[in-house]
Design a protein around this motif. Structure first.
Motif, PDB file in Angstrom:
ATOM      1  N   ARG A  45      15.876  -7.308   7.444  1.00 45.07           N
ATOM      2  CA  ARG A  45      15.394  -7.781   6.146  1.00 45.07           C
ATOM      3  C   ARG A  45      14.487  -6.777   5.494  1.00 45.07           C
ATOM      4  O   ARG A  45      13.913  -5.893   6.144  1.00 45.07           O
ATOM      5  CB  ARG A  45      14.709  -9.140   6.310  1.00 45.07           C
ATOM      6  CG  ARG A  45      13.247  -9.129   6.685  1.00 45.07           C
ATOM      7  CD  ARG A  45      12.899  -8.491   7.998  1.00 45.07           C
ATOM      8  NE  ARG A  45      11.547  -8.717   8.396  1.00 45.07           N
ATOM      9  CZ  ARG A  45      10.489  -7.919   8.095  1.00 45.07           C
ATOM     10  NH1 ARG A  45      10.652  -6.816   7.409  1.00 45.07           N
ATOM     11  NH2 ARG A  45       9.275  -8.215   8.495  1.00 45.07           N
ATOM     12  N   ALA A  47      11.076  -7.037   3.174  1.00 50.59           N
ATOM     13  CA  ALA A  47      10.118  -8.090   2.824  1.00 50.59           C
ATOM     14  C   ALA A  47       9.040  -7.542   1.890  1.00 50.59           C
ATOM     15  O   ALA A  47       7.873  -7.467   2.262  1.00 50.59           O
ATOM     16  CB  ALA A  47       9.516  -8.656   4.112  1.00 50.59           C
ATOM     17  N   PRO A  48       9.420  -7.140   0.698  1.00 48.77           N
ATOM     18  CA  PRO A  48       8.423  -6.510  -0.177  1.00 48.77           C
ATOM     19  C   PRO A  48       7.465  -7.515  -0.813  1.00 48.77           C
ATOM     20  O   PRO A  48       7.794  -8.689  -0.974  1.00 48.77           O
ATOM     21  CB  PRO A  48       9.288  -5.862  -1.266  1.00 48.77           C
ATOM     22  CG  PRO A  48      10.494  -6.735  -1.344  1.00 48.77           C
ATOM     23  CD  PRO A  48      10.741  -7.230   0.056  1.00 48.77           C
ATOM     24  N   SER A  49       6.295  -7.012  -1.148  1.00 49.74           N
ATOM     25  CA  SER A  49       5.341  -7.807  -1.927  1.00 49.74           C
ATOM     26  C   SER A  49       5.456  -7.304  -3.366  1.00 49.74           C
ATOM     27  O   SER A  49       5.436  -6.094  -3.580  1.00 49.74           O
ATOM     28  CB  SER A  49       3.917  -7.558  -1.444  1.00 49.74           C
ATOM     29  OG  SER A  49       3.865  -7.739  -0.055  1.00 49.74           O
ATOM     30  N   GLU A  80       7.480 -11.452  -0.287  1.00 52.85           N
ATOM     31  CA  GLU A  80       6.171 -11.802   0.280  1.00 52.85           C
ATOM     32  C   GLU A  80       5.153 -11.882  -0.861  1.00 52.85           C
ATOM     33  O   GLU A  80       4.380 -10.964  -1.107  1.00 52.85           O
ATOM     34  CB  GLU A  80       5.782 -10.778   1.353  1.00 52.85           C
ATOM     35  CG  GLU A  80       6.919 -10.633   2.388  1.00 52.85           C
ATOM     36  CD  GLU A  80       6.496 -10.446   3.818  1.00 52.85           C
ATOM     37  OE1 GLU A  80       5.544  -9.708   4.079  1.00 52.85           O
ATOM     38  OE2 GLU A  80       7.137 -11.067   4.699  1.00 52.85           O
ATOM     39  N   TYR A 239      -0.314 -12.299   6.222  1.00 50.86           N
ATOM     40  CA  TYR A 239       0.939 -11.588   6.509  1.00 50.86           C
ATOM     41  C   TYR A 239       1.366 -11.821   7.952  1.00 50.86           C
ATOM     42  O   TYR A 239       2.528 -12.125   8.230  1.00 50.86           O
ATOM     43  CB  TYR A 239       0.783 -10.070   6.245  1.00 50.86           C
ATOM     44  CG  TYR A 239       1.908  -9.275   6.871  1.00 50.86           C
ATOM     45  CD1 TYR A 239       3.195  -9.322   6.341  1.00 50.86           C
ATOM     46  CD2 TYR A 239       1.697  -8.524   8.028  1.00 50.86           C
ATOM     47  CE1 TYR A 239       4.248  -8.633   6.939  1.00 50.86           C
ATOM     48  CE2 TYR A 239       2.744  -7.834   8.626  1.00 50.86           C
ATOM     49  CZ  TYR A 239       4.016  -7.893   8.089  1.00 50.86           C
ATOM     50  OH  TYR A 239       5.048  -7.218   8.688  1.00 50.86           O
ATOM     51  N   ARG A 257      10.239  -1.819   9.661  1.00 47.19           N
ATOM     52  CA  ARG A 257       9.215  -1.772   8.613  1.00 47.19           C
ATOM     53  C   ARG A 257       8.402  -0.493   8.729  1.00 47.19           C
ATOM     54  O   ARG A 257       8.556   0.273   9.691  1.00 47.19           O
ATOM     55  CB  ARG A 257       8.308  -3.004   8.737  1.00 47.19           C
ATOM     56  CG  ARG A 257       7.616  -3.050  10.078  1.00 47.19           C
ATOM     57  CD  ARG A 257       6.783  -4.316  10.275  1.00 47.19           C
ATOM     58  NE  ARG A 257       6.174  -4.308  11.607  1.00 47.19           N
ATOM     59  CZ  ARG A 257       5.507  -5.326  12.125  1.00 47.19           C
ATOM     60  NH1 ARG A 257       5.355  -6.451  11.443  1.00 47.19           N
ATOM     61  NH2 ARG A 257       4.981  -5.224  13.336  1.00 47.19           N
ATOM     62  N   GLU A 260       2.859   1.769   9.306  1.00 45.70           N
ATOM     63  CA  GLU A 260       1.465   1.321   9.183  1.00 45.70           C
ATOM     64  C   GLU A 260       1.272  -0.026   9.884  1.00 45.70           C
ATOM     65  O   GLU A 260       0.150  -0.462  10.101  1.00 45.70           O
ATOM     66  CB  GLU A 260       1.036   1.241   7.702  1.00 45.70           C
ATOM     67  CG  GLU A 260       1.688   0.168   6.843  1.00 45.70           C
ATOM     68  CD  GLU A 260       3.041   0.598   6.241  1.00 45.70           C
ATOM     69  OE1 GLU A 260       3.652   1.555   6.762  1.00 45.70           O
ATOM     70  OE2 GLU A 260       3.481  -0.038   5.274  1.00 45.70           O
ATOM     71  N   TRP A 261       2.388  -0.684  10.251  1.00 43.42           N
ATOM     72  CA  TRP A 261       2.279  -1.983  10.916  1.00 43.42           C
ATOM     73  C   TRP A 261       2.261  -1.876  12.435  1.00 43.42           C
ATOM     74  O   TRP A 261       2.103  -2.877  13.116  1.00 43.42           O
ATOM     75  CB  TRP A 261       3.439  -2.893  10.475  1.00 43.42           C
ATOM     76  CG  TRP A 261       3.347  -3.253   9.024  1.00 43.42           C
ATOM     77  CD1 TRP A 261       4.175  -2.825   8.023  1.00 43.42           C
ATOM     78  CD2 TRP A 261       2.359  -4.081   8.392  1.00 43.42           C
ATOM     79  NE1 TRP A 261       3.771  -3.340   6.814  1.00 43.42           N
ATOM     80  CE2 TRP A 261       2.653  -4.116   7.008  1.00 43.42           C
ATOM     81  CE3 TRP A 261       1.248  -4.801   8.861  1.00 43.42           C
ATOM     82  CZ2 TRP A 261       1.887  -4.827   6.091  1.00 43.42           C
ATOM     83  CZ3 TRP A 261       0.482  -5.518   7.941  1.00 43.42           C
ATOM     84  CH2 TRP A 261       0.804  -5.516   6.582  1.00 43.42           C
TER      85      TRP A 261
HETATM   86  N1  GLU Z   1       5.071  -7.371   2.793  1.00 42.71           N
HETATM   87  C1  GLU Z   1       4.942  -6.349   3.763  1.00 42.71           C
HETATM   88  C2  GLU Z   1       4.835  -5.014   3.049  1.00 42.71           C
HETATM   89  O1  GLU Z   1       5.210  -4.956   1.900  1.00 42.71           O
HETATM   90  C3  GLU Z   1       6.149  -6.380   4.656  1.00 42.71           C
HETATM   91  C4  GLU Z   1       6.109  -5.577   5.870  1.00 42.71           C
HETATM   92  C5  GLU Z   1       7.297  -6.002   6.735  1.00 42.71           C
HETATM   93  O2  GLU Z   1       8.392  -5.505   6.469  1.00 42.71           O
HETATM   94  O3  GLU Z   1       7.147  -6.833   7.605  1.00 42.71           O
HETATM   95  O4  GLU Z   1       4.369  -4.056   3.577  1.00 42.71           O
END
Ligand code: GLU
Length: 556
Positions: A45, A47-49, A80, A239, A257, A260-261
């Motif tokens: 997926r 999952a953009p903000s 998101e 998040y 993703r 940075e995560w």
């Molecule tokens: N909303 C997060 C972002 O934009 C999503 C990160 C993810 O893909 O889990 O960085």
């Protein structure tokens, strides 16, 4: 009663914190069942903000997720949008339409015409009850609690940790609200004190968690012991919490993703475990970097125009060429594959996560231009014309009018040196087209006459006047070329460079010089595609008048 609640008190607390009609989490487990896909098929997926416009990094991540899912898997788009304050008007549409215009089409999720797919809603803002149901599940198990600490109190904890040089965070003895009694909680709630819901982390900093990142390999980090926030004071999830709930219920197999995560992954693995979910596989993508003053930094939304995908559209890059370039930086195997599969669709490339670059790749504009030139050189005349027209319609009205005024003429121009085994590589992006074809139109023909060093102005006049007598445009290219050779020998130029090189003193120059003179007269440039084709398209009359115009120029 302090700290450890029993089952009844957990239920009591859950009833205090949540609406009565919140459904049990089992309800959602059944509503959003396993996808029943074959072993090994991936669900990925993006999952953009919607906190800004479509960023190159987001496009990159979308491409990788789309490619990783492949044709058998599912790639979906989740929005998101829990942070209303940072939301940008039109940001959502820009992301969705931008992806689609680049040919990255999700199988399900948030689409321009609404939500599509059985795991809806795909906008986090519409999933509030689901998060509350999951949060309630944790409260019922004694794994979450309300925290009433004010900003000032949190600041005080931070200050204390800082002055004692202790790791910052809401953990251990600093997790003050962890030990509130049910009566204290009840009292605070009835006074209307705002609160967040925190995880009661069973983790220990001294323990390690290890996981295998599909891109970066084995990673080892300390376990999470912080009582992180799950629901903010307005009941909106963080998040971390939303990620665990959504990726579980949407049955994501691979969370691919930005890297940075990585540092948050121990929290995420812990949440999956405590919620009783099977964790997804993680793959952390290295960011796109920019080199500046000898060092590397992340491409920046604020400083680099090319960080916004809009930039590429405005400049007239072909979306597919941009994707093709992004794949060259994503995976070292791509270029080999491309060499072996010249005409294949990029989406046929089998992107292996473990073959992706582990550290940030540099954004290289020259390379992109080169990839783009190659790409455009391989497009059919028809495709060139239709892409260019749709770009010009938006960004260059004069060009649009010129091309659409006589499409057959425009098609003839773009067919030169095209649709052949070794097509000419010239245009990299559509904003170069107007300049590139300007000499085909009398009103934009602005010649910059230039002669080879060994050719004088009077030599040029002689060549042009003699050639103008009969430009030989009615036959084929060989006939034309023969006529130029004859012209050469009658004027004292060698018919080929080899002859010239063996006896340079015998000649004024060679055939290359003669064609250069004709070329500069007809196109006003030193370089051009096939000269014969150009003159054929211009036609006998315009060719002659250009030859005469140049001859007059050189007479002065
Ligand atoms: N909303 C997060 C972002 O934009 C999503 C990160 C993810 O893909 O889990 O960085």
């Amino acid at each position: 009663m302090q700290g450890e609640f029993n089952l009844d008190s957990n239920r009591y607390l859950a009833d205090l914190l949540f609406d009565k009609d919140i459904k049990d989490f089992e309800y959602y487990e059944e509503k959003y069942p396993h996808r029943g896909l074959k072993e090994g098929v991936k669900v990925t997926r993006l999952a953009p903000s919607p906190t800004g416009y479509l960023h190159l990094g987001v496009l990159y991540s979308a491409l990788i997720n789309r490619m990783a899912a492949g044709k058998d898997g599912i790639f979906y788009l989740r929005i998101e949008d829990t942070d209303k304050k940072r939301e940008v008007e039109g940001g959502l549409e820009d992301i969705v339409n931008g992806l689609i215009s680049f040919g990255i089409v999700p199988d399900e999720g948030f689409m321009p015409d609404g939500e599509k797919g059985p795991y809806a809603p795909y906008r986090q803002r519409l999933r509030r009850e689901i998060y509350h149901s999951a949060a309630k599940k944790l409260v019922l198990e004694g794994l979450a609690y309300p925290c009433f600490c004010t900003e000032e109190e949190l600041e005080q904890i931070r200050g204390e940790q800082e002055s004692q040089k202790i790791r910052p965070g809401y953990y251990g003895k600093y997790a003050r609200c962890r030990s509130l009694s049910i009566d204290e909680i009840k009292e605070k709630l009835s006074s209307g004190a705002p609160y967040v819901l925190r995880l009661k982390s069973p983790g220990n900093e001294e323990n390690k968690v290890t996981f295998t990142d599909a891109i970066k390999g084995k990673i080892e980090m300390p376990e999470n012991d912080a009582d992180i926030v799950l629901l903010k004071s307005d009941g909106i999830p963080t998040y971390h919490f939303a990620h665990a709930v959504d990726d579980h219920l949407m049955r994501t197999t691979h969370v691919i993703r930005g890297d940075e995560w990585i540092s948050s992954t121990p929290i995420h693995l812990q949440l999956f475990r405590l919620l009783g979910f099977k964790p997804p596989k993680y793959a952390h993508i290295a960011p796109i970097m920019k080199s500046e003053g000898g060092s590397k930094r992340k491409l920046s939304k604020r400083r680099d125009p090319e960080a916004a995908v809009k930039y590429f559209s405005e400049q007239g890059f072909e979306p597919r060429a941009v994707l093709e370039y992004l794949l060259t930086i994503a995976s070292s195997g791509f270029e080999d594959w491309r060499r072996a599969n010249k005409d294949a669709d990029i989406f046929d490339f089998d992107l292996k996560l473990n073959k992706m670059s582990q550290s940030g790749a540099l954004f290289d504009m020259d390379k992109l231009l080169d990839v783009s030139k190659n790409y455009i050189s391989r497009m059919s005349t028809e495709d060139v014309l239709s892409s260019l027209l749709s770009w010009a319609e938006k960004y260059d009205e004069a060009l649009y009018n010129r091309l659409s005024g006589d499409k057959a003429y425009a098609a003839a121009i773009f067919s030169i040196d095209r649709d052949i085994p070794k097509p000419r590589k010239d245009i990299a992006k559509w904003n170069e087209a107007a300049q590139f074809i300007s000499y085909f139109y009398d009103d934009t023909f602005v010649p910059q006459y230039e002669l080879p060093e060994n050719i004088s102005a009077s030599d040029a006049v002689e060549i042009l006047e003699r050639y103008a007598e009969n430009p030989h445009l009615d036959g084929d290219k060989t006939q034309w070329f023969d006529s130029v050779k004859q012209l050469c020998s009658s004027l004292g130029y060698a018919e080929n460079t080899k002859e010239y090189k063996s006896e340079p003193d015998k000649y004024k120059g060679h055939i290359g010089d003669v064609s250069a003179v004709i070329r500069t007269a007809v196109t006003g440039r030193k370089n051009s595609p096939d000269l014969f084709e150009i003159m054929r398209i211009l036609g006998r009359d315009r060719t002659s008048s250009r030859l005469n115009r140049a001859a007059e120029y050189f007479k002065k």
